[in-house]
Design a protein around this motif. Structure first.
Motif, short mmCIF file in Angstrom:
data_model
loop_
_atom_site.label_atom_id
_atom_site.label_comp_id
_atom_site.label_asym_id
_atom_site.label_seq_id
_atom_site.Cartn_x
_atom_site.Cartn_y
_atom_site.Cartn_z
N LEU A 232 0.72 -1.28 -0.10
CA LEU A 232 0.07 0.04 -0.05
C LEU A 232 0.78 1.32 0.21
O LEU A 232 0.70 2.44 -0.67
CB LEU A 232 -0.99 -0.10 1.17
N ASN A 233 1.94 1.15 0.77
CA ASN A 233 2.88 2.27 0.68
C ASN A 233 3.44 2.68 -0.61
O ASN A 233 3.61 3.87 -0.95
CB ASN A 233 3.95 2.23 2.04
N ARG A 234 3.75 1.39 -1.37
CA ARG A 234 4.36 1.82 -2.65
C ARG A 234 3.51 2.47 -3.27
O ARG A 234 3.91 3.32 -4.27
CB ARG A 234 4.71 0.45 -3.03
N VAL A 235 1.97 2.21 -3.31
CA VAL A 235 1.04 2.84 -4.34
C VAL A 235 1.01 4.32 -3.91
O VAL A 235 1.13 5.31 -4.74
CB VAL A 235 -0.07 2.10 -4.17
N LYS A 236 0.81 4.33 -2.33
CA LYS A 236 0.51 5.99 -1.87
C LYS A 236 1.74 6.53 -2.34
O LYS A 236 1.49 7.92 -2.79
CB LYS A 236 0.39 5.69 -0.32
N ASN A 237 2.96 6.26 -2.19
CA ASN A 237 4.04 7.09 -2.36
C ASN A 237 4.22 7.39 -3.78
O ASN A 237 5.32 8.04 -4.28
CB ASN A 237 5.47 6.64 -1.64
N SER A 238 3.51 6.56 -4.82
CA SER A 238 3.61 6.91 -6.24
C SER A 238 2.46 7.85 -6.68
O SER A 238 2.12 8.03 -7.88
CB SER A 238 3.53 5.48 -6.95
N PHE A 239 1.67 8.16 -5.69
CA PHE A 239 0.44 8.95 -6.01
C PHE A 239 0.34 10.53 -5.17
O PHE A 239 0.34 11.19 -5.98
CB PHE A 239 -0.76 7.92 -5.74
N ASN A 240 0.38 10.25 -3.89
CA ASN A 240 0.46 11.51 -3.17
C ASN A 240 1.05 10.99 -1.44
O ASN A 240 0.62 10.25 -1.01
CB ASN A 240 -1.12 11.88 -3.02
N SER A 241 2.07 11.68 -1.29
CA SER A 241 3.00 11.35 -0.19
C SER A 241 2.25 11.98 1.07
O SER A 241 2.68 11.43 2.29
CB SER A 241 4.52 11.97 -0.22
N TYR A 242 1.50 12.83 0.91
CA TYR A 242 0.72 13.42 2.18
C TYR A 242 -0.62 13.48 2.04
O TYR A 242 -1.46 14.40 2.01
CB TYR A 242 1.27 15.12 2.19
N PRO A 243 -0.97 12.34 2.07
CA PRO A 243 -2.70 12.31 2.04
C PRO A 243 -3.44 12.84 3.12
O PRO A 243 -4.67 13.11 2.99
CB PRO A 243 -3.05 10.56 1.43
N VAL A 244 -2.88 12.61 4.31
CA VAL A 244 -3.47 12.79 5.58
C VAL A 244 -3.31 14.10 6.25
O VAL A 244 -2.01 14.28 6.62
CB VAL A 244 -3.53 11.85 6.65
N ASP A 245 -3.80 15.05 6.19
CA ASP A 245 -3.56 16.48 6.73
C ASP A 245 -3.31 16.59 8.14
O ASP A 245 -3.69 15.52 8.85
CB ASP A 245 -4.47 17.49 6.25
N SER A 246 -2.53 17.61 8.52
CA SER A 246 -2.13 17.74 9.78
C SER A 246 -3.19 17.74 10.87
O SER A 246 -3.02 17.20 11.90
CB SER A 246 -1.12 18.78 9.99
#
Ligand SMILES: *Cc1c(COP(=O)(O)O)cnc(C)c1O
Length: 352
Positions: A232-246
């Motif tokens: 999942l992290n491989r996909v996330k970091n190929s799409f949007n590294s910061y999907p969850v805001d602060s």
């Protein structure tokens, strides 16, 4: 249709969410939102935030939030993945695990986002018919497939599969990922997270939207083996590294730290659901057993569509699915006791 659209975009059949009317105040029992506010600890944590910090990117790993979730589920933080709503986590999981030549198995009546993601990602969908009373038979999920996904409790029926059935699914498909979408598990089921130590192919997905009263925050998460989470992290970091805001990270941690509030709200919803199911039964509805924060019920006379429209005109919104299998049914989100009282009063009058 536009010539600018790619062939894939031309073929999409996008998901249609439940109505979110902005015009008038409804008793809103149509999108399974929680009628109670989130823990006061959430408001307190948000008020304590320094807006100057918003100039910085959020923690891309959501470290504090994942640690809190790991503690709650007795897992390693490397077994936790968070995203911007569980819909997004599901989308990443479809890309990470289901984009294969073989078809994806899922119940023919279940969350209608699954076939939408199949179109988007070019996955062959294999919806499997349900049995009597909308029951899922795990025997139907044998054979070659690219993976299995199902909500438990199922949506929109509310029916719950016991953990031994989930375990059977994992054993039947040891080479494929089995996703259990537990958006409603806190309203009466046992989480399949307990099976994770035995099944590296199991991915459990949950959300803050329903049982934690935070649909507006957009936060979902996946629990699984480190192998699956890394995918999942491989996909996330190929799409949007910061999907969850602060702000979401801070609010979610505060919510997880107030277990008493969470337990109180869900117990209240469960109690209201059981009373409401009985009352609907007395009005002649056929009500399926539900382990969720909604009831799936067939009104007497069978004209659910008309009843939905009449209630909407009276300011009460339910969900009606105009498909051949579901046309006679209504999905009723559990609101406050007061909301349900008003619904039941209206129904008693209309069905008289
Ligand atoms: C509500 C729901 C979701 C989506 O939850 P979000 O976290 O708000 O995106 C996912 N799956 C099912 C079955 C749901 O009912």
């Amino acid at each position: 249709m536009s010539d600018f659209w790619t062939p894939r975009v031309r073929c999409l059949d996008p998901y249609v969410p439940g109505e979110q009317p902005q015009d008038q105040q409804y008793i809103k029992l149509n999108t399974n939102e929680n009628p109670y506010p989130p823990s006061p600890a959430v408001a307190k944590a948000l008020k304590a935030c320094d807006s100057a910090r918003l100039r910085l990117y959020p923690d891309p790993e959501s470290t504090a939030l994942r640690a809190e979730l790991a503690r709650r589920f007795r897992l390693d933080p490397a077994q936790v993945f968070v995203g911007n709503g569980s819909d997004e986590v599901l989308a990443q999981a479809f890309q990470a695990f289901f984009q294969r030549p073989e078809p994806l198995f899922f119940p023919a009546i279940s969350y209608s986002f699954y076939p939408v993601y199949c179109r988007l990602y070019g996955i062959e969908a294999r919806p499997l018919p349900l049995r009597g009373d909308f029951e899922i038979d795990t025997d139907d999920y044998r054979g070659e497939c690219g993976g299995v996904i199902l909500p438990n409790p199922n949506a929109p029926t509310g029916r719950l599969l016991p953990l031994d059935a989930i375990e059977r699914l994992c054993r039947q498909q040891p080479q494929r990922v089995v996703i259990v979408d537990e958006a409603y598990i806190d309203f009466g089921g046992d989480s399949a997270a307990a099976l994770l130590p035995r099944h590296p192919n199991l991915l459990v997905i949950q959300t803050f939207s329903k049982s934690r009263s935070l649909a507006g925050l957009r936060l979902g998460y996946a629990l699984g083996s480190t192998e699956l989470i890394e995918g999942l992290n491989r996909v996330k970091n190929s799409f949007n590294s910061y999907p969850v805001d602060s702000l979401a990270q801070i609010a979610a941690v505060a919510s997880l730290q107030d277990e008493a509030w969470f337990d109180d709200c869900r117990q209240r919803i469960i109690a209201t659901r059981e009373r409401c199911a009985e009352a609907l039964g007395r009005l002649g509805f056929r009500v399926l057993p539900s382990a969720a924060n909604f009831l799936f019920a067939r009104p007497p006379g069978g004209n659910a569509g008309e009843l939905y429209r009449t209630l909407k005109a009276r300011g009460i919104l339910l969900r009606h699915f105009a498909t051949p299998e579901l046309d006679a049914w209504l999905r009723i989100t559990i609101g406050t006791d007061d909301d349900m009282e008003r619904l039941l009063d209206s129904l008693a009058e209309l069905l008289d």
